[in-house]
Motif scaffolding. Structure first.
Motif, PDB file in Angstrom:
ATOM      1  N   UNK A  84      21.739  25.928  27.155  1.00  9.85           N
ATOM      2  CA  UNK A  84      21.674  27.143  27.962  1.00  9.85           C
ATOM      3  C   UNK A  84      20.849  26.958  29.228  1.00  9.85           C
ATOM      4  N   UNK A  85      20.186  25.816  29.306  1.00  9.65           N
ATOM      5  CA  UNK A  85      19.326  25.615  30.480  1.00  9.65           C
ATOM      6  C   UNK A  85      20.130  25.550  31.779  1.00  9.65           C
ATOM      7  N   UNK A  86      21.276  24.897  31.675  1.00  8.83           N
ATOM      8  CA  UNK A  86      22.110  24.819  32.871  1.00  8.83           C
ATOM      9  C   UNK A  86      21.735  23.704  33.831  1.00  8.83           C
ATOM     10  N   UNK A  87      20.629  23.016  33.566  1.00 10.33           N
ATOM     11  CA  UNK A  87      20.162  21.970  34.490  1.00 10.33           C
ATOM     12  C   UNK A  87      19.693  20.743  33.723  1.00 10.33           C
ATOM     13  N   UNK A  88      19.798  19.620  34.383  1.00 17.26           N
ATOM     14  CA  UNK A  88      19.132  18.413  33.887  1.00 17.26           C
ATOM     15  C   UNK A  88      17.992  18.072  34.833  1.00 17.26           C
ATOM     16  N   UNK A  89      16.841  17.820  34.261  1.00 23.95           N
ATOM     17  CA  UNK A  89      15.724  17.338  35.095  1.00 23.95           C
ATOM     18  C   UNK A  89      15.754  15.827  35.198  1.00 23.95           C
ATOM     19  N   UNK A 117      17.246  18.542  40.663  1.00 24.88           N
ATOM     20  CA  UNK A 117      17.823  18.769  39.346  1.00 24.88           C
ATOM     21  C   UNK A 117      19.341  18.659  39.458  1.00 24.88           C
ATOM     22  N   UNK A 118      19.945  18.324  38.336  1.00 23.69           N
ATOM     23  CA  UNK A 118      21.403  18.209  38.326  1.00 23.69           C
ATOM     24  C   UNK A 118      21.992  19.388  37.570  1.00 23.69           C
ATOM     25  N   UNK A 119      22.815  20.181  38.245  1.00 25.19           N
ATOM     26  CA  UNK A 119      23.436  21.299  37.519  1.00 25.19           C
ATOM     27  C   UNK A 119      24.376  20.757  36.445  1.00 25.19           C
ATOM     28  N   UNK A 152      27.630  20.700  33.926  1.00 30.34           N
ATOM     29  CA  UNK A 152      29.008  21.203  34.028  1.00 30.34           C
ATOM     30  C   UNK A 152      29.106  22.556  33.346  1.00 30.34           C
TER      31      UNK A 152
END
Ligand code: SF4
Lengths: 481, 259
Positions: free
Chosen positions: A435-440, A453-455, A457
Motif C-alpha cells: 500500500x505504500x506505493x513507493x520504493x525507497x 523514490x520509485x513509484x 506499478x
C-alpha cells in the motif's frame, strides 16, 4: 592539454559539490539565456538569418578546398604568409619558428580556443617564450593556472570575489586600497597591468572568428578591444585558425556576424569587430610588419562527408552550452578537454577519439535545447547519438550496460514473450510495494533510488487489463521471432 | 462493423512501455479521450516499446527491429496515437531516419505521417477545444517535456484543454521548458547530474504553489514525482491525460498506491 574526459563522472561529482562553482554557474546561465532571448525576439527575421547562415557554411564546406586556396592566394597577395598545419604539433612548430626568427621573448595573445586546442601556452613557456593573455577572462585563468571553462567566457566558473582575491595576490605593485568590487574595476586593473606588455611583446597571436576568402582577411570580434592591441602593436601578427573558419565573401561574413553576437551574448554586435588583411602597407599609420596565418586541420578534414560533417558549421558562439542543463550542472571543466557542453560532446570525440571521450556524448538527456538555439542549426543530439553508435559498434560501453540492453532488447523484440514476462513481473513488483506505493530502494535500481523514490506499478499491466476488459485481443498479433 | 464505426477514425493506441508497466490508467484515460472525441480505439498486442533505450544507446540494430515490428503492427490504422511526446517523437521523427535505405523506408514514411502525440492529436487533428471532464479542478502546473515541445511543437495544446475544465487553474512555473533531468537511461547512468537537474525542476514546481504537477510523458513524471516524494513534498503528480479524462476520483496520483 591533457585529456581528462575519462574522469568525467568523478569531475562532475566534484563540480556538483563545489559551492563556489555552483554559485557562479547559477548566475551565468540566467544572464546568457535572457539576453539571447531578448535580442532574438527583437529581430523578427532571426530564424531566416539562421537558415541563411547555415546555407553559407554548407556551401563553403562543400567547396572547402577551393575557398582555402583562394584565401591563401589573397593572403599572399596582400603580403602575408600562410602556414598549413595538419596537426597540433605542426601548428606549434610554425608558431615557434616565427617567434624564433623574430627573437621573441614575450608574445601577447588575444582570446583563441584554437591555441587552447594546440596547448600553445605551455609549449611556448617550455621554449622560453612568455605568453601573456590579454582578454580579461583568459588573463584571470592564466593567473590561476587554469583552462577556460567556456568557449566565450573562459572564467565563467569563477565569482568576482575569487578574481579580486587573485588580483590582490598578484598585483602587489598596485595600491592596496584600490576598489576591485565590480567587473569594470577588475577590467581597469587588468588593463593597467597589461598595457606595457603590448609594447614589449614582439609577436601578437590571435585567433579568428572567420577568414574571408574574397579578401584574405581575418576577423576577430571582442568586447574589450584587447584583440586590436594584440594584433596592431607588436611587430608581428600571427593568426591561428582552423580550416573551417573560412567563408567566401565579406557579405557572407556580415550575415554570420548578425547571428553570432546575438546567439553568444545577446548583443546586436560585439563591441569590436576587427578585420586584418596582410601586414602594414607603405603609408599605413599602424599595423604589424609581418602577417602570418597558421591554418590548422587537426582532424577536421576527416570529418568532412561523415555524419559529423555538420559540426564544421559551428561558429563557437557558446549558445548550446549556455542552454544546456548538463553544462549548467557541472560547468565546463568536468568535460575534461578544451571544448565543453554540447558542441564539445560532438567535437571532442572527433578530435581526440571517442575511446577517450565516450562520456561526453553520453552525458546528455537529448533535451534538444542546444539544437533549438544553435545559430547554425547543428543537430547536436543526433551527432551525439552517432557517437554512441560508434561506441556500441566498437564495444566501448561498459559490459553491464551492454548486457542489460541485450537482455531488454531480447524481450522487446518478442511481443508475446514480453507480455508474458511483464505480466508476471509487474503484479509482483506492485505487490511488493504493497500500500505504500513507493520504493525507497530496489535491487538493480540504485541509480534511480539513490536520489528519488520509485513509484510502484499500479497493479497489472495495461495489456493484461485491456485483454481482460475486451475479451479477445484487438488488432493483429505480431509474429514473435 | 456497422456504418457508424466505419466513418469513425480508427486509432491504433501505442500505449508506451512505461504506461503499460507502471501506469495503465494513462492508457485508459487515452482511450476515453479518444472515444469521447469520436474515434474507435484499438490496441495492437504486438507492441512493446518504441525502441528508444536501444536507439539512444547506439544500438541501431535492435532499434530498427523494434521499429519494423511497430510499423507492422500499426500501419493498418488511420492514426497512431501515443500518450507521450517522447515515444511519439521516436515513431514519427526517428523511425524514418532509422530505416532509411532499407526495404522499410517507404513504409516508415507512410507510418510516420499517421503518428501523433495524444493531446496534440485531439487539438490539432480533431480540432478539440474542450474536454468533457468535470474533474476536481484545483491548481495545476504543467511541465513541457522536451521531445514533445521541441520535436513535435506541443506547448499550447494541453494548456488549451486544461483551461476548458471548470475550476482548473494553471500556475505556470519558471523554466517550464527546461529538461527535468530524466533523459531515459541518462538518469541512471549519470544519477548525480540528473539529480541536480531534477532538484532545480522541483524547486520551480514548488514555487508555483500548485497542488498538482502535470506533464505529457510518464518518464519525466516518474522522475519528478520520485524526487518530490523523496523531498517530502505534498504535490500530487499526474499525467495530463488523466485530468483531461476526468479520472482523478478513481485513480490515485503517481505513487498513491494501486487500485
Ligand atoms: S554548436 Fe551551435 S550553438 Fe554551439 S557553439 Fe557551435 S554554433 Fe554555437
Amino acid at each position: 592539454m591533457e585529456i581528462q574526459s575519462p574522469q568525467f563522472k568523478e569531475k562532475a561529482r566534484n563540480a556538483l559539490a563545489n559551492e563556489q562553482l555552483q554559485r557562479a554557474m547559477g548566475k551565468a546561465k540566467t544572464g546568457f539565456i535572457s539576453k539571447r532571448k531578448k535580442s532574438v525576439e527583437a529581430l523578427p527575421e532571426f530564424e531566416d538569418l539562421r537558415s541563411s547562415a547555415r546555407a553559407i557554411k554548407d556551401h563553403t564546406l562543400a567547396h572547402l578546398d577551393l575557398y582555402l586556396e583562394a584565401y591563401e592566394e589573397k593572403v599572399k597577395a596582400s603580403g602575408g604568409h600562410v602556414h598549413w598545419a595538419e596537426t597540433a604539433e605542426d601548428a606549434r612548430q610554425a608558431v615557434l619558428a616565427i617567434c624564433r626568427a623574430a627573437g621573441a621573448r614575450t608574445v601577447t595573445k588575444g582570446k583563441s580556443m584554437i591555441t587552447e586546442e594546440i596547448a600553445l601556452n605551455d609549449f611556448l613557456e617550455k621554449e622560453g617564450i612568455r605568453p601573456v593573455e590579454t582578454d580579461l577572462g583568459e588573463y584571470i585563468i592564466q593567473l590561476r593556472g587554469e583552462h577556460p571553462s567556456h568557449i566565450i567566457g573562459p572564467a565563467l566558473h569563477l565569482n568576482k570575489e575569487q578574481v579580486e582575491e587573485d588580483f590582490r595576490r598578484v598585483h602587489t605593485q598596485l595600491p592596496e586600497e584600490r576598489d576591485l568590487s565590480q567587473p569594470e574595476s577588475l577590467l581597469g586593473e587588468a588593463r593597467e597591468i597589461l598595457r606595457p606588455q603590448y609594447f614589449t611583446a614582439d609577436v601578437g597571436i590571435t585567433g579568428a572568428n572567420m577568414l574571408i576568402a574574397e579578401t584574405g582577411s581575418s576577423i576577430i570580434v571582442t568586447n574589450e578591444g584587447n584583440g586590436d592591441l594584440t594584433q596592431t602593436l607588436p611587430r608581428i601578427h600571427v593568426v591561428v585558425a582552423s580550416i573551417e573558419k573560412i567563408v567566401p565573401t565579406l557579405e557572407d561574413a556580415s550575415q554570420i556576424l548578425r547571428v553570432l553576437a546575438r546567439s553568444a551574448t545577446g548583443q546586436d554586435m560585439s563591441v569590436y569587430t576587427t578585420l586584418s588583411t596582410g601586414p602594414r602597407r607603405p603609408g599605413d599609420p599602424d599595423g604589424p610588419e609581418e602577417y602570418h596565418v597558421i591554418l590548422l586541420d587537426n582532424g577536421r578534414s576527416s570529418m568532412l562527408g561523415t555524419e559529423f560533417h555538420e559540426m564544421l558549421r559551428c561558429i563557437r558562439c557558446g549558445a548550446c552550452m549556455n542552454h544546456c542543463p548538463v553544462y549548467h550542472a557541472v560547468g565546463g571543466h568536468a568535460y575534461g578537454w578544451v571544448y565543453p557542453g554540447p558542441m564539445g560532446a560532438v567535437l571532442t570525440p572527433s578530435l581526440v577519439g571517442v575511446d577517450k571521450s565516450g562520456h561526453l556524448p553520453n552525458a546528455s538527456t537529448f533535451c534538444g535545447r542546444c539544437e533549438s538555439v544553435c545559430p547554425m542549426q547543428i543537430p547536436l543530439p543526433r551527432m551525439m547519438r552517432h557517437w554512441r553508435e560508434r561506441e556500441f559498434e566498437r564495444g566501448l560501453n561498459p559490459a553491464t550496460q551492454r548486457y542489460g540492453l541485450g537482455f531488454w532488447a531480447f524481450f522487446a523484440r518478442r511481443p508475446r514473450l514480453y507480455r508474458l514476462a511483464t505480466s508476471l513481473a509487474i503484479p509482483t513488483l506492485s505487490g511488493l510495494a504493497g500500500r505504500r506505493g513507493w520504493f525507497r530502494s530496489l535491487p538493480l535500481a540504485g541509480g534511480w533510488t539513490r536520489y528519488r523514490d520509485l513509484p510502484a506499478p499500479q497493479s497489472r499491466t495495461f495489456m493484461q487489463q485491456w485483454q481482460a476488459r475486451s475479451g479477445a485481443p484487438h488488432g493483429r498479433e505480431g509474429g514473435d521471432r | 462493423m456497422n456504418e457508424d464505426t466505419i466513418k469513425k477514425p480508427r486509432i491504433g493506441l501505442f500505449v508506451t512501455c512505461l504506461v503499460d508497466l507502471f501506469r495503465p490508467s494513462v492508457g485508459f484515460a487515452s482511450v476515453r479521450l479518444l472515444e469521447e472525441a469520436g474515434c474507435t480505439v484499438e490496441v495492437p498486442m504486438a507492441q512493446t516499446c518504441c525502441g528508444q533505450p536501444a536507439y539512444n544507446s547506439g544500438d541501431r540494430e535492435d532499434a530498427a527491429a523494434i521499429a519494423r515490428q511497430t510499423i507492422e503492427a500499426f500501419e493498418e490504422f488511420d492514426y497512431v496515437v501515443a500518450p507521450s511526446g517522447s515515444c511519439a517523437g521516436m515513431l514519427k521523427k526517428h523511425y524514418p531516419s532509422l530505416l532509411k535505405g532499407t526495404s522499410y523506408e517507404k513504409r516508415a514514411e507512410a507510418f510516420s505521417a499517421k503518428v501523433h502525440e495524444l493531446v496534440s492529436f485531439l487539438v490539432d487533428v480533431l480540432g478539440a477545444t474542450s474536454v468533457a471532464a468535470a474533474g476536481k479542478g484545483g491548481s495545476v502546473t504543467y511541465h513541457d517535456s522536451c521531445s514533445g515541445l521541441r520535436e513535435l511543437g506541443i506547448r499550447e495544446q494541453p494548456r488549451k484543454l486544461l483551461n476548458s475544465i471548470e475550476g482548473v487553474e494553471i500556475r505556470e512555473m519558471e523554466n517550464a521548458d527546461v529538461c527535468c533531468g530524466f533523459g531515459g537511461t541518462f538518469c541512471v547512468k549519470y544519477p548525480d547530474i540528473s539529480n541536480k537537474i531534477v532538484e532545480e525542476k522541483t524547486a520551480c514546481i514548488e514555487a508555483t504553489g500548485a497542488q498538482t504537477l502535470l506533464a505529457g510523458d510518464l518518464g519525466c513524471l516518474m522522475n519528478m514525482a520520485g524526487k518530490l516524494h523523496r523531498q517530502g513534498s505534498p504535490i500530487k503528480v499526474r499525467h495530463v491525460a488523466e485530468v483531461l479524462a476526468g479520472m482523478e476520483d478513481d485513480t490515485p496520483a503517481i505513487g498513491g498506491g494501486g487500485r
